[in-house]
Design a protein around this motif. Structure first.
Motif, PDB file in Angstrom:
ATOM      1  N   ASP A  96       7.425  -7.758  -1.788  1.00  0.00           N
ATOM      2  CA  ASP A  96       6.585  -6.555  -1.100  1.00  0.00           C
ATOM      3  C   ASP A  96       6.582  -6.612   0.420  1.00  0.00           C
ATOM      4  O   ASP A  96       7.143  -5.652   0.990  1.00  0.00           O
ATOM      5  CB  ASP A  96       5.310  -6.537  -1.634  1.00  0.00           C
ATOM      6  N   PRO A  97       6.288  -7.752   0.883  1.00  0.00           N
ATOM      7  CA  PRO A  97       6.254  -8.084   2.449  1.00  0.00           C
ATOM      8  C   PRO A  97       7.870  -7.884   2.916  1.00  0.00           C
ATOM      9  O   PRO A  97       8.013  -7.150   3.882  1.00  0.00           O
ATOM     10  CB  PRO A  97       5.562  -9.253   2.838  1.00  0.00           C
ATOM     11  N   TYR A  98       8.789  -8.308   2.344  1.00  0.00           N
ATOM     12  CA  TYR A  98      10.185  -8.603   2.832  1.00  0.00           C
ATOM     13  C   TYR A  98      10.674  -7.149   2.937  1.00  0.00           C
ATOM     14  O   TYR A  98      11.282  -6.712   4.226  1.00  0.00           O
ATOM     15  CB  TYR A  98      10.989  -9.010   1.871  1.00  0.00           C
ATOM     16  N   TYR A  99      10.305  -6.304   2.196  1.00  0.00           N
ATOM     17  CA  TYR A  99      10.962  -4.926   2.240  1.00  0.00           C
ATOM     18  C   TYR A  99      10.144  -4.102   3.081  1.00  0.00           C
ATOM     19  O   TYR A  99      10.612  -3.102   3.621  1.00  0.00           O
ATOM     20  CB  TYR A  99      11.012  -4.297   0.815  1.00  0.00           C
ATOM     21  N   LYS A 100       8.619  -4.286   3.229  1.00  0.00           N
ATOM     22  CA  LYS A 100       7.890  -3.708   4.259  1.00  0.00           C
ATOM     23  C   LYS A 100       8.513  -3.871   5.651  1.00  0.00           C
ATOM     24  O   LYS A 100       8.481  -3.105   6.536  1.00  0.00           O
ATOM     25  CB  LYS A 100       6.319  -3.907   4.278  1.00  0.00           C
TER      26      LYS A 100
END
Length: 236
Positions: free
Chosen positions: A33-37
């Motif tokens: 989730d954070p990676y793609y954010k």
């Protein structure tokens, strides 16, 4: 990595619960989730871990009921898969190459990131350079390592993390080295949590952003991006 906006993501290399045959490691959604954010906001993400190479994934985080859309995206993303299989060893990483750092959870960080000298070194340097730190769920265990060299950092600092109640509800309390909520409080932090377990909760204190649990991973990354966009030295 020059002339680009860069985020360092520190992942656990630890793969086993104490006294059991149960596996642990990185919680998949807290990474994806954070990676793609960060990618969507224009940041390049470097994945690093204490041992380098491919970190362990907590098997529970791969079960169907835990799969998020970003998990599924990651499983079809050959570039991200290669980065994950070839994380950089922490000792070769310099904070000066990055705009900020983010630490996902899974129970693994309670063992390695909570006491690793390279974690302490990197976080101390991010603080000196007035760069933001984000961590979610058990990721704030990295702040325990920081406290070994900067014992005053957490005193009075507003934080959150996976709570004692949540730990009891997932029935892993007897197989971990410490409960993160309790340890952060022992180190002087001002700890807060959502009114009920397993709902998103994010806390910002200056350039430090922490999230409570897996559902907080995306919101914690979003808040860290906001901090990156307004950063100033007085904030930490």
């Amino acid at each position: 990595m020059e002339n680009k906006r860069n985020i360092l993501m520190i992942l656990s290399s630890h793969d086993r619960m104490d006294g059991t045959d149960s596996k642990t490691g990185v919680w998949l959604g807290e990474m994806t989730d954070p990676y793609y954010k960060f990618e969507e906001a224009g940041y390049q993400v470097l994945l690093a871990s204490p041992l380098g190479g491919e970190p362990p994934l907590d098997p529970m985080s791969k079960l169907t009921e835990h799969l998020t859309s970003d998990n599924r995206k990651f499983l079809d993303d050959e570039n991200a898969q290669q980065r994950f299989k070839n994380t950089v060893e922490l000792e070769s990483v310099q904070s000066s190459a990055f705009d900020g750092v983010f630490i996902p959870g899974g129970h693994g960080p309670l063992w390695d990131l909570a006491r690793h000298p390279e974690v302490s070194r990197l976080l101390a340097n991010f603080i000196k350079e007035h760069k933001p730190i984000g961590a979610v769920c058990h990721g704030p265990a990295a702040l325990v390592a920081l406290a070994q060299t900067d014992p005053d950092f957490l005193v009075g600092r507003h934080v959150t993390a996976f709570t004692n109640m949540e730990e009891n509800l997932v029935m892993r309390s007897d197989y971990i080295p410490f409960k993160l909520e309790s340890r952060l409080k022992e180190l002087g932090a001002s700890f807060s949590s959502a009114p009920v377990p397993f709902v998103p909760h994010v806390v910002r204190d200056g350039n430090l952003v922490t999230g409570q649990n897996p559902l907080s991973a995306g919101p914690t990354a979003t808040k860290l991006i906001e901090v990156l966009q307004e950063i100033s030295p007085k904030d930490i």
